[in-house]
Motif scaffolding. Structure first.
Motif, PDB file in Angstrom:
ATOM      1  N   GLY A  12     -58.355 -15.796   1.815  1.00  0.00           N
ATOM      2  CA  GLY A  12     -58.562 -14.547   2.554  1.00  0.00           C
ATOM      3  C   GLY A  12     -58.882 -14.821   4.012  1.00  0.00           C
ATOM      4  N   TRP A  13     -59.862 -15.695   4.279  1.00  0.00           N
ATOM      5  CA  TRP A  13     -60.246 -16.013   5.660  1.00  0.00           C
ATOM      6  C   TRP A  13     -59.130 -16.740   6.400  1.00  0.00           C
ATOM      7  CZ3 TRP A  13     -63.634 -13.346   8.026  1.00  0.00           C
ATOM      8  CH2 TRP A  13     -64.762 -12.858   7.363  1.00  0.00           C
ATOM      9  N   LEU A  14     -58.471 -17.643   5.680  1.00  0.00           N
ATOM     10  CA  LEU A  14     -57.388 -18.434   6.290  1.00  0.00           C
ATOM     11  C   LEU A  14     -56.225 -17.532   6.714  1.00  0.00           C
ATOM     12  CD1 LEU A  14     -57.091 -21.524   6.655  1.00  0.00           C
ATOM     13  CD2 LEU A  14     -55.665 -21.534   4.621  1.00  0.00           C
ATOM     14  N   THR A  15     -55.839 -16.622   5.822  1.00  0.00           N
ATOM     15  CA  THR A  15     -54.714 -15.735   6.117  1.00  0.00           C
ATOM     16  C   THR A  15     -55.110 -14.687   7.157  1.00  0.00           C
ATOM     17  OG1 THR A  15     -54.129 -16.046   3.792  1.00  0.00           O
ATOM     18  CG2 THR A  15     -52.817 -14.463   5.001  1.00  0.00           C
ATOM     19  N   LEU A  16     -56.394 -14.290   7.132  1.00  0.00           N
ATOM     20  CA  LEU A  16     -56.876 -13.337   8.140  1.00  0.00           C
ATOM     21  C   LEU A  16     -56.766 -13.979   9.529  1.00  0.00           C
ATOM     22  CD1 LEU A  16     -58.258 -10.500   8.441  1.00  0.00           C
ATOM     23  CD2 LEU A  16     -60.429 -11.699   8.450  1.00  0.00           C
ATOM     24  N   ALA A  17     -57.177 -15.243   9.619  1.00  0.00           N
ATOM     25  CA  ALA A  17     -57.083 -15.967  10.900  1.00  0.00           C
ATOM     26  C   ALA A  17     -55.622 -16.081  11.334  1.00  0.00           C
ATOM     27  CB  ALA A  17     -57.696 -17.354  10.753  1.00  0.00           C
ATOM     28  N   ALA A  18     -54.738 -16.402  10.381  1.00  0.00           N
ATOM     29  CA  ALA A  18     -53.316 -16.565  10.700  1.00  0.00           C
ATOM     30  C   ALA A  18     -52.675 -15.233  11.114  1.00  0.00           C
ATOM     31  CB  ALA A  18     -52.576 -17.142   9.495  1.00  0.00           C
ATOM     32  N   SER A  19     -53.072 -14.139  10.437  1.00  0.00           N
ATOM     33  CA  SER A  19     -52.490 -12.822  10.740  1.00  0.00           C
ATOM     34  C   SER A  19     -52.911 -12.345  12.124  1.00  0.00           C
ATOM     35  CB  SER A  19     -52.940 -11.791   9.694  1.00  0.00           C
ATOM     36  OG  SER A  19     -52.556 -12.222   8.428  1.00  0.00           O
ATOM     37  N   ILE A  20     -54.206 -12.509  12.433  1.00  0.00           N
ATOM     38  CA  ILE A  20     -54.684 -12.105  13.760  1.00  0.00           C
ATOM     39  C   ILE A  20     -54.066 -13.036  14.817  1.00  0.00           C
ATOM     40  CG2 ILE A  20     -56.739 -11.874  15.245  1.00  0.00           C
ATOM     41  CD1 ILE A  20     -58.268 -11.061  12.630  1.00  0.00           C
ATOM     42  N   GLY A  21     -53.966 -14.329  14.459  1.00  0.00           N
ATOM     43  CA  GLY A  21     -53.338 -15.314  15.352  1.00  0.00           C
ATOM     44  C   GLY A  21     -51.897 -14.937  15.647  1.00  0.00           C
ATOM     45  N   GLN A  22     -51.196 -14.480  14.607  1.00  0.00           N
ATOM     46  CA  GLN A  22     -49.791 -14.073  14.774  1.00  0.00           C
ATOM     47  C   GLN A  22     -49.682 -12.913  15.778  1.00  0.00           C
ATOM     48  OE1 GLN A  22     -47.368 -13.374  11.198  1.00  0.00           O
ATOM     49  NE2 GLN A  22     -46.577 -11.522  12.166  1.00  0.00           N
ATOM     50  N   TYR A  23     -50.586 -11.932  15.613  1.00  0.00           N
ATOM     51  CA  TYR A  23     -50.558 -10.778  16.523  1.00  0.00           C
ATOM     52  C   TYR A  23     -50.848 -11.238  17.961  1.00  0.00           C
ATOM     53  CZ  TYR A  23     -51.272  -6.171  18.469  1.00  0.00           C
ATOM     54  OH  TYR A  23     -51.157  -5.042  19.250  1.00  0.00           O
ATOM     55  N   GLY A  24     -51.820 -12.151  18.087  1.00  0.00           N
ATOM     56  CA  GLY A  24     -52.180 -12.685  19.399  1.00  0.00           C
ATOM     57  C   GLY A  24     -51.009 -13.423  20.049  1.00  0.00           C
ATOM     58  N   LEU A  25     -50.320 -14.233  19.260  1.00  0.00           N
ATOM     59  CA  LEU A  25     -49.181 -15.006  19.791  1.00  0.00           C
ATOM     60  C   LEU A  25     -48.043 -14.077  20.222  1.00  0.00           C
ATOM     61  CD1 LEU A  25     -49.171 -18.009  17.265  1.00  0.00           C
ATOM     62  CD2 LEU A  25     -49.769 -18.113  19.688  1.00  0.00           C
ATOM     63  N   ILE A  26     -47.843 -12.999  19.455  1.00  0.00           N
ATOM     64  CA  ILE A  26     -46.807 -12.016  19.830  1.00  0.00           C
ATOM     65  C   ILE A  26     -47.216 -11.324  21.137  1.00  0.00           C
ATOM     66  CG2 ILE A  26     -45.704  -9.812  19.160  1.00  0.00           C
ATOM     67  CD1 ILE A  26     -45.968 -10.837  16.203  1.00  0.00           C
ATOM     68  N   TYR A  27     -48.507 -10.975  21.221  1.00  0.00           N
ATOM     69  CA  TYR A  27     -49.028 -10.282  22.407  1.00  0.00           C
ATOM     70  C   TYR A  27     -48.806 -11.134  23.660  1.00  0.00           C
ATOM     71  CZ  TYR A  27     -52.291  -7.580  25.289  1.00  0.00           C
ATOM     72  OH  TYR A  27     -52.845  -6.819  26.286  1.00  0.00           O
ATOM     73  N   PHE A  28     -49.055 -12.448  23.524  1.00  0.00           N
ATOM     74  CA  PHE A  28     -48.882 -13.344  24.676  1.00  0.00           C
ATOM     75  C   PHE A  28     -47.467 -13.934  24.756  1.00  0.00           C
ATOM     76  CE2 PHE A  28     -53.559 -13.471  24.054  1.00  0.00           C
ATOM     77  CZ  PHE A  28     -53.939 -12.996  25.296  1.00  0.00           C
ATOM     78  N   GLU A  29     -46.577 -13.403  23.926  1.00  0.00           N
ATOM     79  CA  GLU A  29     -45.158 -13.798  23.888  1.00  0.00           C
ATOM     80  C   GLU A  29     -44.952 -15.292  23.654  1.00  0.00           C
ATOM     81  OE1 GLU A  29     -43.079 -12.086  27.191  1.00  0.00           O
ATOM     82  OE2 GLU A  29     -43.567 -10.049  26.568  1.00  0.00           O
ATOM     83  N   MET A  30     -45.788 -15.861  22.790  1.00  0.00           N
ATOM     84  CA  MET A  30     -45.648 -17.287  22.439  1.00  0.00           C
ATOM     85  C   MET A  30     -45.004 -17.366  21.046  1.00  0.00           C
ATOM     86  SD  MET A  30     -49.451 -18.272  23.747  1.00  0.00           S
ATOM     87  CE  MET A  30     -49.445 -20.043  23.485  1.00  0.00           C
ATOM     88  N   PHE A  31     -43.815 -16.786  20.918  1.00  0.00           N
ATOM     89  CA  PHE A  31     -43.150 -16.631  19.617  1.00  0.00           C
ATOM     90  C   PHE A  31     -42.905 -17.956  18.887  1.00  0.00           C
ATOM     91  CE2 PHE A  31     -41.900 -12.963  22.226  1.00  0.00           C
ATOM     92  CZ  PHE A  31     -42.360 -11.935  21.437  1.00  0.00           C
TER      93      PHE A  31
END
Lengths: 192, 98
Positions: free
Chosen positions: A30-49
């Protein structure tokens, strides 16, 4: 003959108390995937696809290794593998390998679109959580399972840029809350 | 006099019945777990496990967990079927005894 009946009854009572602590896997993932999901949104936001796939691969591989270590330690400590644990372990291994194939082979090859990936993964997680809830016969987890199905439906409707956020929201009631509740249930059953 | 089904002498001994009952409920269990559940000694448990293994009712795997030796036991198909027959026989004794 009474002695034999008593032996069977006593042993069945002892083995029935062998409930595995499945909660710790739900909490860890749960914590690992939560970190990855928020990380994914962050990477998209900063356009680091280009970092999205690498981040998921590193976090999920680490999770798989940690899960294996936890499972081995649990077995060494308890000295027993019950049928329920065996079934749940096999089920999540199958879910994990399916997700790995889709995300890290199917998508790079172009067989799976990025828009379809999250709904498919959420559908696989729904199967895992739902069957786990049936195997351990714990109804609250069944309701958490349905949230994954709802999440898959929502992700089909919205742009993939927001899939990470939807996953993060579903993870709290769909993984973390039942994980902590299962852990509490396990601890109270051990202390009986 | 009514006819009773014969109880399997290999399973009928209390410690062996306890071992087979444990193993019928789990995929596998290690030596210490069985020892605690049956409340018996190392030597006594070893003797009973060997008897069950010779009858092909259980399989015993010896390995290492770190530096510690690990003995793991699991019930075989033959053992499971013998245990089921034993339970049926026990049930018939109880029914006829009522």
């Amino acid at each position: 003959m009474e002695e034999q009946i008593k032996i069977i009854r006593d042993i069945l009572e002892k083995t029935r108390r062998n409930v595995a602590d499945n909660g710790k896997y739900f909490i860890m993932w749960g914590w690992l995937t939560l970190a990855a999901s928020i990380g994914q949104y962050g990477l998209i936001y900063f356009e680091m696809f280009e970092w999205i796939g690498i981040m998921w691969a590193v976090l999920m591989t680490s999770g798989a290794i940690v899960s294996g270590v936890i499972a081995k330690k649990s077995y060494t400590k308890s000295g027993v593998i019950g049928y329920a644990d065996h079934t749940i372990g096999s089920l999540w291994m199958a879910c994990g390998l399916s997700i790995f194939l889709l995300a890290f082979v199917g998508m790079p090859l172009g067989a799976i679109s990025i828009q379809a990936l999250n709904p498919i993964i959420m559908t696989i997680i729904w199967i895992g959580v739902f069957v786990t809830s049936r195997v351990i016969a714990w109804k609250p987890l069944q309701w958490s399972a349905f949230l994954w199905l709802a999440g898959a439906f929502i992700c089909m409707m919205i742009h993939w840029h927001y899939h990470g956020l939807i996953t993060a929201v579903i993870l709290i009631p769909g993984y973390l809350i039942p994980g902590y509740a299962m852990r509490k249930k396990f601890k109270s059953s051990v202390n009986v | 006099m009514s006819k009773f089904e014969k109880l399997d002498p290999i399973i009928h001994a209390p410690v062996r019945l306890a071992i087979v009952t444990i193993l019928s409920q789990v995929v596998e269990a290690d030596f210490n777990y069985i020892k605690d559940a049956t409340e018996t000694t190392d030597g006594n448990l070893s003797t009973h496990l060997t008897k069950l293994e010779k009858a092909e009712f259980i399989s015993i795997t010896k390995s290492f967990s770190g530096k510690k030796p690990l003995t793991t036991c699991a019930i075989t198909n033959k053992g499971r079927s013998a245990y089921r027959s034993y339970l049926r026989s026990l049930q018939s004794y109880l029914q006829k005894g009522e």
